[in-house]
Scaffold this motif. Structure first.
Motif, mmCIF file in Angstrom:
data_model
loop_
_atom_site.group_PDB
_atom_site.id
_atom_site.type_symbol
_atom_site.label_atom_id
_atom_site.label_comp_id
_atom_site.label_asym_id
_atom_site.label_seq_id
_atom_site.Cartn_x
_atom_site.Cartn_y
_atom_site.Cartn_z
ATOM 1 N N ASN A 258 -5.461 -2.923 -10.374
ATOM 2 C CA ASN A 258 -6.726 -2.915 -9.641
ATOM 3 C C ASN A 258 -7.709 -1.928 -10.256
ATOM 4 N N THR A 261 -9.155 -3.275 -13.373
ATOM 5 C CA THR A 261 -10.197 -4.251 -13.048
ATOM 6 C C THR A 261 -11.508 -3.553 -12.751
ATOM 7 N N HIS A 328 -17.593 2.030 -5.422
ATOM 8 C CA HIS A 328 -17.500 0.694 -4.839
ATOM 9 C C HIS A 328 -18.749 -0.147 -5.023
ATOM 10 N N LEU A 335 -18.380 -8.856 -6.355
ATOM 11 C CA LEU A 335 -17.894 -9.805 -5.345
ATOM 12 C C LEU A 335 -19.018 -10.374 -4.483
ATOM 13 N N LEU A 367 -11.870 -1.447 0.112
ATOM 14 C CA LEU A 367 -11.409 -2.487 -0.810
ATOM 15 C C LEU A 367 -10.732 -3.623 -0.061
ATOM 16 N N ASN A 368 -9.972 -3.285 0.963
ATOM 17 C CA ASN A 368 -9.321 -4.314 1.777
ATOM 18 C C ASN A 368 -10.361 -5.215 2.440
ATOM 19 N N GLN A 371 -12.431 -7.767 0.039
ATOM 20 C CA GLN A 371 -11.730 -8.962 -0.415
ATOM 21 C C GLN A 371 -11.853 -10.133 0.553
ATOM 22 N N VAL A 372 -12.251 -9.870 1.815
ATOM 23 C CA VAL A 372 -12.236 -10.938 2.815
ATOM 24 C C VAL A 372 -13.579 -11.137 3.503
ATOM 25 N N THR A 417 1.775 -8.128 4.187
ATOM 26 C CA THR A 417 0.441 -8.642 3.867
ATOM 27 C C THR A 417 0.388 -10.123 4.153
ATOM 28 N N LYS A 419 -2.030 -11.868 2.470
ATOM 29 C CA LYS A 419 -2.734 -12.380 1.295
ATOM 30 C C LYS A 419 -1.719 -12.861 0.259
ATOM 31 N N GLU A 421 -1.943 -13.074 -2.872
ATOM 32 C CA GLU A 421 -1.918 -12.243 -4.063
ATOM 33 C C GLU A 421 -1.748 -10.760 -3.745
ATOM 34 N N GLY A 422 -1.610 -10.417 -2.457
ATOM 35 C CA GLY A 422 -1.542 -9.023 -2.071
ATOM 36 C C GLY A 422 -0.141 -8.448 -2.217
#
Length: 467
Positions: A258, A261, A328, A335, A367-368, A371-372, A417, A419, A421-422
């Protein structure tokens, strides 16, 4: 292979840069073309005014011989009409279809009129002759035709130099940036392969990078991480077996990926912004790398029961929030999430006992949410209640789908999780950091009844720096 080529960092950086630079060069060229054309038209205006002032009140007859002489002197074509609009004389062949164009000219009109004769384009203006009724040549009005090709040639000449300069500059800049990017991406690829080996359990792997820049320090941090993981492997193997080792190594690799990235996105922002001396984006990359080192230490302590927070250093809320904003911002932009910071003014000067723990806790919650959700709001305030010590309250509010009921009761447990991919490590790490601050963390649905989640934690703050 084609998809990988399109996703290459060189292409993703150079493509928008090349597009913007090309558009700028074309814009400058178009402006130069327009100014060149405007300059040519102004010159034509001056020449026409000089011709009109000389010929309008002249007493000599405008016969064919005189018109040919005037045409040769002024590099223009001449057409004369009588008071009835009939052709008297001209310096170029005119048929019956063309005569209508000259009859439509208005001598008092200040604009230029496009005219085509024998396939040649002209810009035409007309003027009256004074006392035309008393002249033996019968000429009442005179039309002067300037070649359109002269105007176009002047515009092309004005646009050619900026176009050539712009394109050559684009080539030089792109070659230079491409060369720099190739070196950076080669180092990033080596670092990525190194991290992948660590993620696969090769803790003896070492990456040599003598550079003292951000990537070099990140490489050395990865080497330190590998050494620490090797030591932890020995301890965990003797105490708890392979399960705990899997949690630590998997979590380390997850968070480091992460962080890489984030570093990549910061590099992209840096490379696509000119001029090079602008250091704002490189500062973001430095903050990302520093966060990576903190995350590594945090995750190591997460796997060790009873371990305290590493490198506990007091910090003000303002310092923490500024670091979080710069970290951030590029992630939210990438995103396309709207990130809102609402920090109460009286809170900024308050101190927390461990700035790193505070930043990591807020960072994982943000960050959590990123993502959503499409909108994430962070509220920070402080106050006292029931005679207790002053506390800071942090709320991370998103408009995402909310907490999955299946995992709601075990949300802060490792590897829980919803997710695909989480890894389920962000929230447990946030809880561990809040515990280090002596606070509490919780989550609930939004108060207004809309979809989304509110993560909230409290921690002690002081008006002066803790000793």
């Amino acid at each position: 292979m084609a998809t990988r080529h399109r996703d290459s960092l060189q292409i993703r950086v150079l493509a928008p840069l090349l597009g913007v630079a090309t558009a700028a060069a074309l814009l400058v060229t178009a402006a130069s073309w327009w100014f060149g054309q405007k300059s040519a038209l102004l010159e034509m205006e001056e020449r026409f005014a000089s011709i009109e002032s000389t010929v309008a009140r002249s007493t000599f007859p405008l016969n064919s011989t005189v018109l040919e002489s005037l045409s040769g002197l002024t590099k223009t074509q001449w057409v004369t009409l009588d008071a009835e609009g009939n052709l008297v004389s001209a310096t170029l062949p005119i048929d019956d279809q063309d005569i209508g164009q000259f009859q439509a000219l208005r001598p008092l009109d200040s604009g230029w009129h496009p005219i085509r004769c024998e396939g040649v384009r002209f810009m035409a203006r007309a003027f009256h002759r004074v006392q035309s009724g008393y002249r033996v040549d019968g000429v009442a009005s005179v039309a002067v035709l300037f070649p359109r090709s002269k105007v176009d040639a002047a515009a092309r000449q004005a646009a050619l130099f900026p176009l050539a300069t712009g394109l050559s500059t684009i080539v030089v800049v792109c070659v230079g940036i491409w060369t720099i990017l190739v070196g950076m991406i080669r180092r990033l690829n080596r670092l990525q392969q190194h991290v992948e080996r660590i993620a696969q359990g090769d803790f003896d792997a070492r990456l040599e990078d003598a550079n003292n820049d951000e990537l070099g320090r990140l490489s050395r941090a990865a080497n330190v991480m590998a050494g620490q993981l090797d030591q932890l492997w020995q301890q965990v193997h003797a105490q708890q077996g392979e399960k705990l080792l899997h949690q630590i190594s998997g979590g380390m690799a997850h968070q480091l990926r992460n962080t890489l990235t984030g570093a990549r996105m910061a590099m992209e922002l840096h490379q696509s912004s000119c001029p090079i001396e602008d250091q704002q984006d490189i500062d973001v990359a430095v903050d990302q790398i520093q966060q990576a080192e903190n995350y590594i230490q945090r995750l190591l302590s997460l796997g060790a029961a009873g371990a305290g927070a590493p490198d506990a250093k007091p910090a003000t809320i303002t310092q923490c929030i500024d670091d979080l904003r710069s970290t951030h911002r590029p992630v939210a932009q990438h995103l396309r999430v709207k990130l809102i910071w609402d920090v109460a003014p009286e809170t900024g000067g308050r101190w927390v006992s461990n700035g790193s723990s505070f930043c990591v806790a807020v960072s994982n919650l943000v960050l959590n949410a990123l993502q959503v959700a499409s909108v994430v709001e962070i509220r920070v305030a402080s106050g006292r209640s029931d005679g207790q010590a002053e506390q800071c309250r942090v709320q991370v509010i998103d408009n995402g789908p909310g907490i999955d009921p299946v995992v709601a009761d075990r949300l802060f447990e490792p590897f829980v999780t919803s997710k695909p991919e989480g890894m389920g490590l962000g929230l447990p790490l946030a809880q561990r950091c809040v515990d280090d601050l002596g606070g509490q963390i919780d989550c609930r649905g939004r108060d207004d009844g809309t979809s989304g989640t509110i993560f909230e934690f409290f921690c002690a703050v002081k008006a002066t720096k803790p000793k």
